[in-house]
Motif scaffolding. Sequence first.
Motif, short mmCIF file in Angstrom:
data_model
loop_
_atom_site.label_atom_id
_atom_site.label_comp_id
_atom_site.label_asym_id
_atom_site.label_seq_id
_atom_site.Cartn_x
_atom_site.Cartn_y
_atom_site.Cartn_z
N GLY A 144 0.80 -1.23 0.00
CA GLY A 144 0.00 0.00 0.00
C GLY A 144 0.82 1.28 0.00
O GLY A 144 0.31 2.35 0.25
N SER A 145 2.13 1.14 -0.27
CA SER A 145 3.02 2.30 -0.14
C SER A 145 3.67 2.69 -1.46
O SER A 145 3.94 1.85 -2.32
CB SER A 145 4.13 1.96 0.86
OG SER A 145 4.97 3.06 1.05
N ARG A 146 3.96 3.99 -1.58
CA ARG A 146 4.76 4.43 -2.71
C ARG A 146 6.18 3.87 -2.59
O ARG A 146 6.85 3.61 -3.59
CB ARG A 146 4.82 5.97 -2.70
CG ARG A 146 5.59 6.51 -3.87
CD ARG A 146 5.70 8.02 -3.82
NE ARG A 146 5.99 8.54 -5.15
CZ ARG A 146 6.30 9.81 -5.39
NH1 ARG A 146 6.32 10.68 -4.41
NH2 ARG A 146 6.56 10.20 -6.62
N MET A 147 6.63 3.67 -1.34
CA MET A 147 7.98 3.19 -1.09
C MET A 147 8.25 1.86 -1.80
O MET A 147 9.37 1.59 -2.21
CB MET A 147 8.18 3.04 0.43
CG MET A 147 9.59 2.84 0.86
SD MET A 147 10.68 4.16 0.29
CE MET A 147 10.84 5.16 1.75
N LEU A 148 7.22 1.03 -1.93
CA LEU A 148 7.41 -0.26 -2.57
C LEU A 148 6.66 -0.33 -3.91
O LEU A 148 6.35 -1.41 -4.40
CB LEU A 148 6.96 -1.40 -1.63
CG LEU A 148 7.86 -1.64 -0.42
CD1 LEU A 148 7.24 -2.65 0.55
CD2 LEU A 148 9.24 -2.12 -0.85
N SER A 149 6.43 0.85 -4.49
CA SER A 149 5.60 0.90 -5.70
C SER A 149 6.26 0.20 -6.90
O SER A 149 5.59 -0.11 -7.87
CB SER A 149 5.27 2.35 -6.06
OG SER A 149 6.46 3.11 -6.10
N ASP A 168 -4.12 -0.35 4.04
CA ASP A 168 -3.48 0.83 4.60
C ASP A 168 -1.97 0.71 4.41
O ASP A 168 -1.42 -0.39 4.47
CB ASP A 168 -3.78 0.93 6.10
CG ASP A 168 -5.15 1.52 6.37
OD1 ASP A 168 -5.40 2.65 5.92
OD2 ASP A 168 -5.97 0.86 7.04
N GLU A 169 -1.33 1.84 4.20
CA GLU A 169 0.12 1.83 3.96
C GLU A 169 0.86 1.14 5.10
O GLU A 169 0.71 1.51 6.27
CB GLU A 169 0.63 3.27 3.78
CG GLU A 169 2.10 3.29 3.40
CD GLU A 169 2.66 4.68 3.17
OE1 GLU A 169 1.97 5.68 3.41
OE2 GLU A 169 3.84 4.74 2.75
N PHE A 170 1.66 0.14 4.75
CA PHE A 170 2.40 -0.66 5.73
C PHE A 170 1.50 -1.17 6.86
O PHE A 170 1.93 -1.34 7.99
CB PHE A 170 3.61 0.10 6.28
CG PHE A 170 4.74 0.16 5.29
CD1 PHE A 170 5.49 -0.98 5.01
CD2 PHE A 170 5.01 1.32 4.58
CE1 PHE A 170 6.50 -0.95 4.06
CE2 PHE A 170 6.02 1.35 3.62
CZ PHE A 170 6.77 0.22 3.37
N ALA A 171 0.23 -1.38 6.54
CA ALA A 171 -0.77 -1.94 7.47
C ALA A 171 -1.06 -1.01 8.64
O ALA A 171 -1.53 -1.45 9.68
CB ALA A 171 -0.35 -3.34 7.96
N MET A 172 -0.78 0.27 8.47
CA MET A 172 -1.02 1.23 9.55
C MET A 172 -2.32 1.98 9.28
O MET A 172 -2.36 2.89 8.45
CB MET A 172 0.14 2.22 9.63
CG MET A 172 1.44 1.53 9.98
SD MET A 172 2.82 2.66 9.90
CE MET A 172 4.18 1.51 10.09
#
Length: 487
Positions: A89-94, A122-126
């Motif tokens: 869910g993150s741009r970091m791992l897009s 949710d981003e990084f499950a947060m």
Amino acid sequence: MHNATIKSLSAELAAGKLSSVELTKHFLKRIKALNAKYNCFLTLDEEASLKQARAADQLRAAGSGRPLTGIPIAQQDSFCARGWLTTCGSRMLSNFVSPYDAHVVERLNAAGAVNLGKTNMDEFAMGSSSETSYYGPVRNPWDVNAVPGGSSGGSAAAVAARLAAGAIGTDTGGSIRQPAALSGICGLKPTYGVVSRYGMVAFASSLDQGGPMARTAEDLAVMMNVMAGFDARDSTSLEREREDYTRELGKPIEGMKIGLPKEFLAEGAAPGVVKAIEAAVAEFRRLGCETVEVSLPNMKLSVPVYYVLAPAEASSNLARYDGVRYGYRAPEYSDLADLYKKTRAQGFGEEVKRRILIGTYVLSHGYYDAYYIQAQKVRRLIARDFAEAFKRCDVIMGPTSPTTAFRIGEKAGDPVRMYLSDIYTIPANLAGLPGMSIPCGFDAKGLPVGLQIIGNYFAEAKMLNLAHQYQSATDWHMKAPPGIDLD
Ligand code: GLN
């Protein structure tokens, strides 16, 4: 066919009345038609899914089919799956295509299950609403202006909308159970250490646990038989004898003792939720169970304790995203420090940054004893409360979430209100206990209510049977969101 349970689809596949290729194509077609409405799938790979489906059909034809062989299962995007984009869910791992499979994914593959696609979260499950995803919010099939819960909201919405027969998710503070409740499906967070965390993107390692989401307790049991088991690559994986999670299904439940913590209903649950929970407990009494009042005196401390410990672990786990080895890298930077700063500033969303800041703060010199150590001590007290309670009952029951699904945007600007959505689910994570949520009615707005069942360590089979007995006597779990075509 998309309204059928895993159990009945499995029987049709075994009888040769249906092929996995047909079934997989059917679900993929539905996803293509409906995903724009719910935004629950992030990545599909039709060829990869159909390849697995063809292999499953061959296994069945050769007589080596197992319960999940040929069943399409949606995978939350926090599970690494080889050759699949795994974004969490993150741009970091897009741009992260996983070179390996998570243990759970390996096991599903070995059982012949079909990876139907990766689900939004949710981003990084947060989060508790699936709104913090870089890829936009997931919508609840019961009301598209409401959240499906989170963080495993994509998996929950997919199962609720009949876009998948089952799904996998992760639960650090409630992320399987709470979206299951808000989306009207079933979800189980196993005892900590029962399902390997290998290849599951780490959020807070002492709390994270993967688990199944489906429409019946029976289906959860069938999925657990595949997902659970020792894995040497996860140092917290428990080395214990294999269990058959279906073994208690159908056993009598007369005389079982249900503990009702007095703090559960005192903590501000909405009237529509309280009413449905009371009716569910009454149904268990009709089924022969007894109820006893128990107390979890430190429960009110679980949200503050969690929001010290989970961010602390997250700040350490997320340090690996530096733009050097994999994942997103800022396109322009002056030197190494600038590369780190820009990559992390651009790659992480607001909620993730908030957690990293809190976590770094509570772990820093001078605050470590005051916050982190103190929180660990209270965590122990919460676990002891449960140990006391389980001297008097077999399982604990109460609401999964204080409210039903809330509006998209309603709590997004108020993190503390959002954090309180997990008040009933977080205690089980802190204690490492198994917990599950099953549908038990609707509020006045027609939104689903989830009943939470918390068991002692390794009581999953007993909990699944209690849920199964309830589902044999009621039909809340069979209800579909309005407008979902069931043929
Ligand atoms: N909602 C909680 C949080 O935001 C729990 C999330 C989870 O279980 N992954 O941390």
